[in-house]
Design a protein around this motif. Structure first.
Motif, PDB file in Angstrom:
ATOM      1  N   LYS A   1       0.834  -1.189   0.000  1.00 16.02           N
ATOM      2  CA  LYS A   1       0.000   0.000   0.000  1.00 16.02           C
ATOM      3  C   LYS A   1       0.882   1.256   0.000  1.00 16.02           C
ATOM      4  N   GLY A   2       0.359   2.318  -0.582  1.00 14.37           N
ATOM      5  CA  GLY A   2       1.043   3.606  -0.532  1.00 14.37           C
ATOM      6  C   GLY A   2       2.077   3.817  -1.614  1.00 14.37           C
ATOM      7  N   ILE A   3       2.193   2.863  -2.557  1.00 12.49           N
ATOM      8  CA  ILE A   3       3.134   3.059  -3.664  1.00 12.49           C
ATOM      9  C   ILE A   3       2.453   2.716  -4.989  1.00 12.49           C
ATOM     10  N   ARG A   4       2.983   3.279  -6.062  1.00 11.15           N
ATOM     11  CA  ARG A   4       2.484   3.008  -7.413  1.00 11.15           C
ATOM     12  C   ARG A   4       3.525   2.169  -8.144  1.00 11.15           C
ATOM     13  N   PHE A   5       3.424   0.873  -7.971  1.00 13.38           N
ATOM     14  CA  PHE A   5       4.440  -0.037  -8.519  1.00 13.38           C
ATOM     15  C   PHE A   5       4.158  -0.319  -9.996  1.00 13.38           C
ATOM     16  N   ILE A   6       5.172  -0.158 -10.841  1.00 11.29           N
ATOM     17  CA  ILE A   6       5.009  -0.361 -12.285  1.00 11.29           C
ATOM     18  C   ILE A   6       5.746  -1.594 -12.786  1.00 11.29           C
ATOM     19  N   GLY A   7       6.440  -2.315 -11.895  1.00  8.02           N
ATOM     20  CA  GLY A   7       7.128  -3.530 -12.300  1.00  8.02           C
ATOM     21  C   GLY A   7       8.633  -3.376 -12.414  1.00  8.02           C
ATOM     22  N   SER A   8       9.232  -4.187 -13.257  1.00 11.20           N
ATOM     23  CA  SER A   8      10.686  -4.202 -13.421  1.00 11.20           C
ATOM     24  C   SER A   8      11.171  -3.039 -14.280  1.00 11.20           C
ATOM     25  N   VAL A   9      12.381  -2.595 -13.967  1.00 10.66           N
ATOM     26  CA  VAL A   9      13.041  -1.550 -14.750  1.00 10.66           C
ATOM     27  C   VAL A   9      14.422  -2.055 -15.146  1.00 10.66           C
ATOM     28  N   GLU A  10      14.679  -2.159 -16.438  1.00  6.85           N
ATOM     29  CA  GLU A  10      16.017  -2.509 -16.901  1.00  6.85           C
ATOM     30  C   GLU A  10      16.913  -1.274 -16.809  1.00  6.85           C
ATOM     31  N   SER A  11      18.192  -1.500 -16.588  1.00  5.15           N
ATOM     32  CA  SER A  11      19.103  -0.381 -16.348  1.00  5.15           C
ATOM     33  C   SER A  11      19.155   0.612 -17.503  1.00  5.15           C
ATOM     34  N   ARG A  12      18.964   0.135 -18.745  1.00  2.12           N
ATOM     35  CA  ARG A  12      19.007   1.050 -19.883  1.00  2.12           C
ATOM     36  C   ARG A  12      17.811   1.995 -19.907  1.00  2.12           C
ATOM     37  N   GLU A  13      16.737   1.636 -19.162  1.00  2.00           N
ATOM     38  CA  GLU A  13      15.549   2.485 -19.116  1.00  2.00           C
ATOM     39  C   GLU A  13      15.627   3.540 -18.018  1.00  2.00           C
ATOM     40  N   ILE A  14      16.598   3.410 -17.121  1.00  5.20           N
ATOM     41  CA  ILE A  14      16.714   4.364 -16.012  1.00  5.20           C
ATOM     42  C   ILE A  14      16.939   5.794 -16.513  1.00  5.20           C
ATOM     43  N   PRO A  15      17.883   6.032 -17.454  1.00  3.50           N
ATOM     44  CA  PRO A  15      18.085   7.414 -17.935  1.00  3.50           C
ATOM     45  C   PRO A  15      16.878   7.985 -18.676  1.00  3.50           C
ATOM     46  N   ARG A  16      15.996   7.117 -19.159  1.00  2.00           N
ATOM     47  CA  ARG A  16      14.791   7.591 -19.852  1.00  2.00           C
ATOM     48  C   ARG A  16      13.702   8.034 -18.880  1.00  2.00           C
ATOM     49  N   GLY A  17      13.917   7.759 -17.584  1.00  2.00           N
ATOM     50  CA  GLY A  17      12.936   8.168 -16.581  1.00  2.00           C
ATOM     51  C   GLY A  17      11.730   7.261 -16.503  1.00  2.00           C
ATOM     52  N   GLN A  18      11.908   5.966 -16.769  1.00  4.74           N
ATOM     53  CA  GLN A  18      10.783   5.031 -16.742  1.00  4.74           C
ATOM     54  C   GLN A  18      10.120   4.996 -15.369  1.00  4.74           C
ATOM     55  N   ALA A  19      10.938   5.093 -14.307  1.00  4.27           N
ATOM     56  CA  ALA A  19      10.399   5.097 -12.939  1.00  4.27           C
ATOM     57  C   ALA A  19      10.928   6.309 -12.191  1.00  4.27           C
ATOM     58  N   ASP A  20      10.119   6.800 -11.257  1.00  6.22           N
ATOM     59  CA  ASP A  20      10.543   7.930 -10.423  1.00  6.22           C
ATOM     60  C   ASP A  20      11.341   7.451  -9.224  1.00  6.22           C
ATOM     61  N   VAL A  21      11.003   6.265  -8.723  1.00  2.00           N
ATOM     62  CA  VAL A  21      11.718   5.645  -7.608  1.00  2.00           C
ATOM     63  C   VAL A  21      12.258   4.314  -8.101  1.00  2.00           C
ATOM     64  N   ILE A  22      13.576   4.146  -8.067  1.00  2.00           N
ATOM     65  CA  ILE A  22      14.236   2.943  -8.573  1.00  2.00           C
ATOM     66  C   ILE A  22      14.753   2.150  -7.385  1.00  2.00           C
ATOM     67  N   VAL A  23      14.157   0.997  -7.148  1.00  2.00           N
ATOM     68  CA  VAL A  23      14.438   0.208  -5.947  1.00  2.00           C
ATOM     69  C   VAL A  23      15.439  -0.901  -6.249  1.00  2.00           C
ATOM     70  N   CYS A  24      16.427  -1.046  -5.361  1.00  2.00           N
ATOM     71  CA  CYS A  24      17.421  -2.123  -5.477  1.00  2.00           C
ATOM     72  C   CYS A  24      18.190  -2.214  -4.170  1.00  2.00           C
ATOM     73  N   GLU A  25      18.956  -3.294  -4.011  1.00  6.07           N
ATOM     74  CA  GLU A  25      19.851  -3.348  -2.844  1.00  6.07           C
ATOM     75  C   GLU A  25      21.127  -2.571  -3.182  1.00  6.07           C
ATOM     76  N   ALA A  26      21.928  -2.278  -2.166  1.00  6.51           N
ATOM     77  CA  ALA A  26      22.989  -1.295  -2.303  1.00  6.51           C
ATOM     78  C   ALA A  26      24.126  -1.697  -3.242  1.00  6.51           C
ATOM     79  N   PHE A  27      24.386  -2.994  -3.398  1.00 11.03           N
ATOM     80  CA  PHE A  27      25.467  -3.399  -4.307  1.00 11.03           C
ATOM     81  C   PHE A  27      25.111  -2.986  -5.733  1.00 11.03           C
ATOM     82  N   VAL A  28      23.910  -3.361  -6.160  1.00 10.48           N
ATOM     83  CA  VAL A  28      23.448  -2.985  -7.498  1.00 10.48           C
ATOM     84  C   VAL A  28      23.327  -1.472  -7.612  1.00 10.48           C
ATOM     85  N   GLY A  29      22.754  -0.838  -6.594  1.00 11.84           N
ATOM     86  CA  GLY A  29      22.538   0.600  -6.629  1.00 11.84           C
ATOM     87  C   GLY A  29      23.819   1.395  -6.740  1.00 11.84           C
TER      88      GLY A  29
END
Length: 340
Positions: A206-234
């Motif tokens: 509850k309280g979030i608008r989850f859109i599913g998976s985000v591939e790293s190449r889509e991050i610069p395109r702004g596919q998601a506003d909040v990009i969730v991952c653990e710290a090694f990947v992040g």
């Protein structure tokens, strides 16, 4: 005085301390009437540097701390042993309500350990992530976690998504931000064990608008506003992002100055180009707040210069005004009550 945001700045931390820390602090208070900065560090050194600046002495104050935690020191031992270090003294000011925020470009591990040990987590928060704003095609996204928890569990990532959503809505101003989890493909069945376990939990959260998976190449395109991952990947994403951005800007500048004709074209395009390149300058977005603590702690880059310090201090003012800590506390409390 309650409208003034009081910020303890680790003036001895980072590659360019104390000169750039002090320049950034002076720059920030000269631009913002609703801020006071405590420069935490070796008083004699800081006073000598401050004499070179023009500032309001009522809005910059030195707090003496005789020790410095070096970048290479083991974090836990350093926090325990160096009780008069700029990091420990500054964090205790937040814990004791003498400051509203603590900012450091120093030892990352010591800042993370100190935040949890000296300030403490909000009740119900399992892990405290670092959240960094990164530039995208149309604005910014929040990368969470980008450096604090390399062995996170699925429940941690759900909390990261909730805290990140609060931050993006109330600090950045994005209503109902889109949340995505970093993955190697768009399909739900893809990913490692952590991603597969977290995906259904985010769908139900509850309280979030989850859109599913985000591939790293889509991050610069702004596919998601909040990009969730653990710290090694992040952290890998963040460092690669910064490296590619820096090299790309450098190569563009080299290309524009390579011939006479390109120099003429660069002169004509300079205003538009300057604005575009500025948006991909990491120093424009301030530091990474450590979300979920009882007080605000912000980690800036170790090589931060005055502009990044200034922007990080301004970030703290907005954080306080929007009462992010209270909103996170309320979110976590509501989640616990719903689970009972």
């Amino acid at each position: 005085m309650s409208d003034i945001t009081r910020i303890a700045l680790d003036a001895m931390g980072g590659d360019n301390a104390p000169t750039e820390m002090i320049k950034g602090a002076v720059w920030a208070v000269n631009e913002n009437a609703d801020m006071k900065v405590f420069l935490v560090g070796k008083e004699e050194i800081l006073r000598r540097e401050l004499q070179k600046q023009i500032y309001d002495p009522e809005r910059i104050e030195i707090v003496n701390a005789d020790e410095v935690i070096e970048t290479s020191e083991p974090p836990v031992n350093a926090i325990r042993r160096k009780k008069d270090s700029s990091i420990v003294v500054g964090m205790k000011m937040v814990r004791n309500k003498e400051a509203d925020a603590f900012v450091s470009a120093g030892n990352s591990g010591a800042v993370l350990v100190g935040g949890q040990v000296l300030i403490g987590k909000i009740k119900g928060v399992e892990r405290t992530p670092l959240a960094s704003l990164i530039p995208t095609k149309d604005g910014v996204s929040l990368l969470i976690d980008c450096g604090a928890n390399v062995d996170a569990r699925s429940s941690h990532l759900v909390q990261f998504a909730q805290m990140g959503s609060i931050y993006m809505e109330h600090v950045v101003g994005i209503k109902d931000p889109k949340v995505g989890i970093v993955n190697i493909g768009a399909e739900e069945e893809k990913g490692n064990a952590l991603v597969k376990e977290t995906f259904p939990l985010l769908k139900e959260a509850k309280g979030i608008r989850f859109i599913g998976s985000v591939e790293s190449r889509e991050i610069p395109r702004g596919q998601a506003d909040v990009i969730v991952c653990e710290a090694f990947v992040g952290n890998v994403i963040l460092k690669l992002y910064e490296g590619v951005g820096s090299v790309l800007i450098q190569k563009i500048k080299e290309g524009l100055l390579s011939t006479f004709i390109s120099k003429v074209g660069a002169a004509l395009a300079k205003p538009a180009l300057k604005s575009t390149l500025k948006s991909f300058d990491a120093s424009e977005h301030g530091g990474a707040p450590m979300l979920g603590l009882q007080g605000l702690v912000v980690k800036t880059h170790g090589n931060a210069k005055a502009k990044e310090v200034r922007n990080t201090l301004k970030q703290c003012v907005l954080f306080k005004k929007q009462k992010i800590d209270e909103k996170i506390r309320e979110c976590i409390q509501n989640r616990e009550e719903a689970a009972e």
